[in-house]
Design a protein around this motif. Sequence first.
Motif, PDB file in Angstrom:
ATOM      1  N   LEU A  91       0.819  -1.211   0.000  1.00 36.59           N
ATOM      2  CA  LEU A  91       0.000   0.000   0.000  1.00 36.59           C
ATOM      3  C   LEU A  91       0.856   1.265   0.000  1.00 36.59           C
ATOM      4  N   PRO A  92       0.337   2.344  -0.555  1.00 36.02           N
ATOM      5  CA  PRO A  92       1.063   3.623  -0.534  1.00 36.02           C
ATOM      6  C   PRO A  92       1.340   4.056   0.905  1.00 36.02           C
ATOM      7  N   GLN A  93       2.472   4.671   1.126  1.00 37.61           N
ATOM      8  CA  GLN A  93       2.848   5.103   2.470  1.00 37.61           C
ATOM      9  C   GLN A  93       1.802   6.018   3.113  1.00 37.61           C
ATOM     10  N   PRO A  94       1.188   6.941   2.379  1.00 42.65           N
ATOM     11  CA  PRO A  94       0.165   7.795   2.996  1.00 42.65           C
ATOM     12  C   PRO A  94      -1.025   6.998   3.539  1.00 42.65           C
ATOM     13  N   VAL A  95      -1.354   5.859   2.896  1.00 38.79           N
ATOM     14  CA  VAL A  95      -2.441   5.018   3.403  1.00 38.79           C
ATOM     15  C   VAL A  95      -2.042   4.411   4.746  1.00 38.79           C
ATOM     16  N   LEU A  96      -0.821   3.918   4.822  1.00 43.37           N
ATOM     17  CA  LEU A  96      -0.331   3.341   6.072  1.00 43.37           C
ATOM     18  C   LEU A  96      -0.290   4.395   7.182  1.00 43.37           C
ATOM     19  N   GLU A  97       0.059   5.611   6.807  1.00 45.95           N
ATOM     20  CA  GLU A  97       0.100   6.701   7.784  1.00 45.95           C
ATOM     21  C   GLU A  97      -1.299   7.043   8.278  1.00 45.95           C
ATOM     22  N   ALA A 244     -11.108   8.661   8.209  1.00 46.72           N
ATOM     23  CA  ALA A 244      -9.883   7.992   7.771  1.00 46.72           C
ATOM     24  C   ALA A 244     -10.122   7.239   6.468  1.00 46.72           C
ATOM     25  N   ALA A 245     -11.299   6.615   6.342  1.00 44.14           N
ATOM     26  CA  ALA A 245     -11.627   5.884   5.124  1.00 44.14           C
ATOM     27  C   ALA A 245     -11.727   6.836   3.933  1.00 44.14           C
ATOM     28  N   ARG A 246     -12.274   8.019   4.174  1.00 46.44           N
ATOM     29  CA  ARG A 246     -12.341   9.018   3.106  1.00 46.44           C
ATOM     30  C   ARG A 246     -10.943   9.443   2.685  1.00 46.44           C
ATOM     31  N   ARG A 247     -10.071   9.579   3.663  1.00 42.80           N
ATOM     32  CA  ARG A 247      -8.689   9.944   3.377  1.00 42.80           C
ATOM     33  C   ARG A 247      -8.018   8.868   2.534  1.00 42.80           C
ATOM     34  N   VAL A 248      -8.213   7.608   2.913  1.00 39.59           N
ATOM     35  CA  VAL A 248      -7.629   6.496   2.160  1.00 39.59           C
ATOM     36  C   VAL A 248      -8.219   6.450   0.758  1.00 39.59           C
ATOM     37  N   SER A 250      -9.274   8.919  -1.019  1.00 39.85           N
ATOM     38  CA  SER A 250      -8.711  10.018  -1.817  1.00 39.85           C
ATOM     39  C   SER A 250      -7.282   9.714  -2.255  1.00 39.85           C
ATOM     40  N   ILE A 251      -6.566   8.941  -1.432  1.00 36.33           N
ATOM     41  CA  ILE A 251      -5.187   8.567  -1.771  1.00 36.33           C
ATOM     42  C   ILE A 251      -5.195   7.474  -2.830  1.00 36.33           C
ATOM     43  N   GLY A 252      -6.065   6.485  -2.624  1.00 35.86           N
ATOM     44  CA  GLY A 252      -6.132   5.343  -3.532  1.00 35.86           C
ATOM     45  C   GLY A 252      -5.267   4.200  -3.046  1.00 35.86           C
ATOM     46  N   LEU A 253      -5.648   2.992  -3.408  1.00 31.88           N
ATOM     47  CA  LEU A 253      -4.908   1.806  -3.006  1.00 31.88           C
ATOM     48  C   LEU A 253      -4.007   1.328  -4.134  1.00 31.88           C
ATOM     49  N   ALA A 254      -3.236   0.304  -3.848  1.00 35.69           N
ATOM     50  CA  ALA A 254      -2.385  -0.281  -4.880  1.00 35.69           C
ATOM     51  C   ALA A 254      -3.261  -0.819  -5.997  1.00 35.69           C
ATOM     52  N   PRO A 255      -2.777  -0.891  -7.226  1.00 38.61           N
ATOM     53  CA  PRO A 255      -3.584  -1.335  -8.369  1.00 38.61           C
ATOM     54  C   PRO A 255      -4.322  -2.643  -8.138  1.00 38.61           C
TER      55      PRO A 255
END
Length: 262
Positions: A91-97, A244-248, A250-255
């Motif tokens: 997962l993208p680092q911003p999602v983990l954060e 937090a889910a909205r934030r994730v 907006s970032i997007g997950l791995a393909p």
Amino acid sequence: MADPRPDGDHDENGVRSVLRAIDLLGLFTEDRRAWTVRELTSASGLPKTTVIRLVATCEQRGMLWSGKDGMITVGPGLLRWARLAHTAWDLPQPVLEAMAALSTRCGETVNLYVRSTVHRVCVAQHEGPRTIRHVVPVGDELPLWSGAASKVLLTGAEDEFLRRVSATSPHGEDLVGQLSRQARQAGEDGYSVSHGEREVGASSVAAAVTDREGKVVAALALAGPTTRFTGERVRDFVDATVNAARRVSSIGLAPASTSEPH
């Protein structure tokens, strides 16, 4: 009566021999890494000759490994698959954060689940800071008929799929109507709450992670002991988890995480 299917090795859920091999591999866990043929036969419920054939086939592809002591364990061929899976679901680092921030704010463990056939799979986790906490190992399959995350992931599911999910529960198809109502409610609210559905004493709040079209692709879940999920705290947990889910989202997950569930 002869099997009308061309090779006698298919059923409505897939190729029987492949399913058996996968189920056999599924018996190997971190807590039980080695088995004898006799133990695998007993645990799988398959005939000994079938187990021997499956083990030999898996060994040819490096999926299993037999030692001189007669113990069978996972083979080195799985290292490639493990590396591939880790890369595909990284997962993208911003999602983990975002997950870490939610855990810190609420003091509970945060998991990210995706739907996989009639199960949900934990693809990421941030453990809560408290000594007594709820932990689901990354990669674990959990039933899709119970828990807050399941209701979120079932949003928009058709009745036929809900029947398949219900069939895996102790309640059978009697659960279809209830699941349909809960999934519809989760879709309207954008979140779901559960207490002791999968495990007595464990509670969870989950919110939908969506793609750009608004389709649910994952569920962000906050989980912990039911004693800490009081009415007032649950209201705060819901707000925090939804944000937090909205934030994730907006970032997007791995393909791989945004592919269509089957």
